[in-house]
Motif scaffolding. Sequence first.
Motif, PDB file in Angstrom:
ATOM      1  N   ARG A   3      -0.554  -7.895 -25.261  1.00 34.46           N
ATOM      2  CA  ARG A   3      -0.846  -6.716 -26.141  1.00 34.46           C
ATOM      3  C   ARG A   3      -0.924  -5.292 -24.835  1.00 34.46           C
ATOM      4  O   ARG A   3      -2.319  -5.382 -24.214  1.00 34.46           O
ATOM      5  CB  ARG A   3      -2.265  -7.501 -26.402  1.00 34.46           C
ATOM      6  N   GLY A   4      -0.087  -5.445 -24.201  1.00 37.81           N
ATOM      7  CA  GLY A   4       0.488  -4.318 -23.392  1.00 37.81           C
ATOM      8  C   GLY A   4       0.060  -2.619 -24.047  1.00 37.81           C
ATOM      9  O   GLY A   4       0.219  -2.659 -24.771  1.00 37.81           O
ATOM     10  N   ALA A   5      -0.110  -2.204 -22.954  1.00 33.47           N
ATOM     11  CA  ALA A   5      -0.779  -0.854 -23.923  1.00 33.47           C
ATOM     12  C   ALA A   5       0.142   0.221 -24.335  1.00 33.47           C
ATOM     13  O   ALA A   5       0.658   0.458 -25.173  1.00 33.47           O
ATOM     14  CB  ALA A   5      -0.971   0.362 -22.991  1.00 33.47           C
ATOM     15  N   GLN A   6       1.595  -0.207 -23.429  1.00 36.57           N
ATOM     16  CA  GLN A   6       2.934   0.244 -24.325  1.00 36.57           C
ATOM     17  C   GLN A   6       3.133  -0.914 -25.750  1.00 36.57           C
ATOM     18  O   GLN A   6       3.746   0.279 -26.460  1.00 36.57           O
ATOM     19  CB  GLN A   6       4.290   0.169 -22.963  1.00 36.57           C
ATOM     20  N   TYR A   7       3.007  -1.556 -25.879  1.00 34.20           N
ATOM     21  CA  TYR A   7       3.325  -2.130 -27.314  1.00 34.20           C
ATOM     22  C   TYR A   7       1.875  -2.025 -28.603  1.00 34.20           C
ATOM     23  O   TYR A   7       2.052  -2.216 -29.079  1.00 34.20           O
ATOM     24  CB  TYR A   7       3.442  -4.359 -26.809  1.00 34.20           C
ATOM     25  N   CYS A   8       1.207  -1.936 -27.584  1.00 31.76           N
ATOM     26  CA  CYS A   8      -0.181  -1.778 -28.918  1.00 31.76           C
ATOM     27  C   CYS A   8       0.431   0.127 -29.090  1.00 31.76           C
ATOM     28  O   CYS A   8      -0.560  -0.018 -30.094  1.00 31.76           O
ATOM     29  CB  CYS A   8      -1.495  -1.527 -27.773  1.00 31.76           C
ATOM     30  N   SER A   9       0.651   0.831 -28.279  1.00 27.83           N
ATOM     31  CA  SER A   9       0.372   2.327 -28.612  1.00 27.83           C
ATOM     32  C   SER A   9       0.846   2.872 -29.818  1.00 27.83           C
ATOM     33  O   SER A   9       1.922   2.094 -30.261  1.00 27.83           O
ATOM     34  CB  SER A   9       2.159   3.041 -27.156  1.00 27.83           C
ATOM     35  N   HIS A  10       0.340   4.015 -30.154  1.00 27.11           N
ATOM     36  CA  HIS A  10       0.609   4.035 -31.531  1.00 27.11           C
ATOM     37  C   HIS A  10       2.727   4.680 -31.869  1.00 27.11           C
ATOM     38  O   HIS A  10       2.872   4.064 -33.030  1.00 27.11           O
ATOM     39  CB  HIS A  10       0.336   5.481 -31.531  1.00 27.11           C
ATOM     40  N   GLU A  11       2.669   5.611 -30.523  1.00 23.42           N
ATOM     41  CA  GLU A  11       4.090   5.538 -30.570  1.00 23.42           C
ATOM     42  C   GLU A  11       5.127   3.829 -30.378  1.00 23.42           C
ATOM     43  O   GLU A  11       6.231   4.137 -31.727  1.00 23.42           O
ATOM     44  CB  GLU A  11       5.016   6.619 -29.387  1.00 23.42           C
ATOM     45  N   PHE A  12       5.355   3.645 -30.104  1.00 23.02           N
ATOM     46  CA  PHE A  12       5.588   2.160 -30.417  1.00 23.02           C
ATOM     47  C   PHE A  12       5.544   1.540 -31.901  1.00 23.02           C
ATOM     48  O   PHE A  12       6.102   1.128 -32.250  1.00 23.02           O
ATOM     49  CB  PHE A  12       5.311   0.989 -29.502  1.00 23.02           C
ATOM     50  N   GLN A  13       4.634   1.305 -32.246  1.00 25.01           N
ATOM     51  CA  GLN A  13       4.720   0.799 -33.644  1.00 25.01           C
ATOM     52  C   GLN A  13       5.152   1.612 -34.806  1.00 25.01           C
ATOM     53  O   GLN A  13       6.211   1.055 -35.400  1.00 25.01           O
ATOM     54  CB  GLN A  13       2.940   0.904 -33.665  1.00 25.01           C
ATOM     55  N   ARG A  14       4.726   3.101 -34.838  1.00 23.38           N
ATOM     56  CA  ARG A  14       5.720   4.110 -35.382  1.00 23.38           C
ATOM     57  C   ARG A  14       7.148   3.609 -35.734  1.00 23.38           C
ATOM     58  O   ARG A  14       7.802   3.143 -36.417  1.00 23.38           O
ATOM     59  CB  ARG A  14       5.405   5.043 -34.944  1.00 23.38           C
ATOM     60  N   VAL A  15       7.428   3.520 -34.332  1.00 18.34           N
ATOM     61  CA  VAL A  15       9.543   3.283 -33.628  1.00 18.34           C
ATOM     62  C   VAL A  15       9.848   1.735 -34.422  1.00 18.34           C
ATOM     63  O   VAL A  15      10.716   2.158 -35.013  1.00 18.34           O
ATOM     64  CB  VAL A  15       9.354   2.784 -32.336  1.00 18.34           C
TER      65      VAL A  15
END
Length: 101
Positions: A3-15
């Motif tokens: 659950r690292g911040a990079q994986y939970c970020s809105h941008e990553f989830q959007r991609v």
Amino acid sequence: SDRGAQYCSHEFQRVLRGYGMRSSMSRKGNCWDNAPTESLWGHLKVGRLHGRKFATLRQAMDEVVAWMTFYNYRRLHSSLGYLSPMQYEQRWHAAQHKNAA
């Protein structure tokens, strides 16, 4: 993944959604959810990739596919009664079919 911040970020989830993908993360505060996946990647890294250099991306990809084929079709897993994952799954499906009949 974790659950690292990079994986939970809105941008990553959007991609991910843009590729029609859905993230798979462990439950918050439960490090054991991801243990089987981490073990799989650890075996790949140590068994086939550590210290190797590949001339092309294609060579690296071919090595990963060859290892995954070995891991799923030929490597015996003690947690599966010394069957390969594919043998275990085939037996499970056969038992489900038998139980449904």
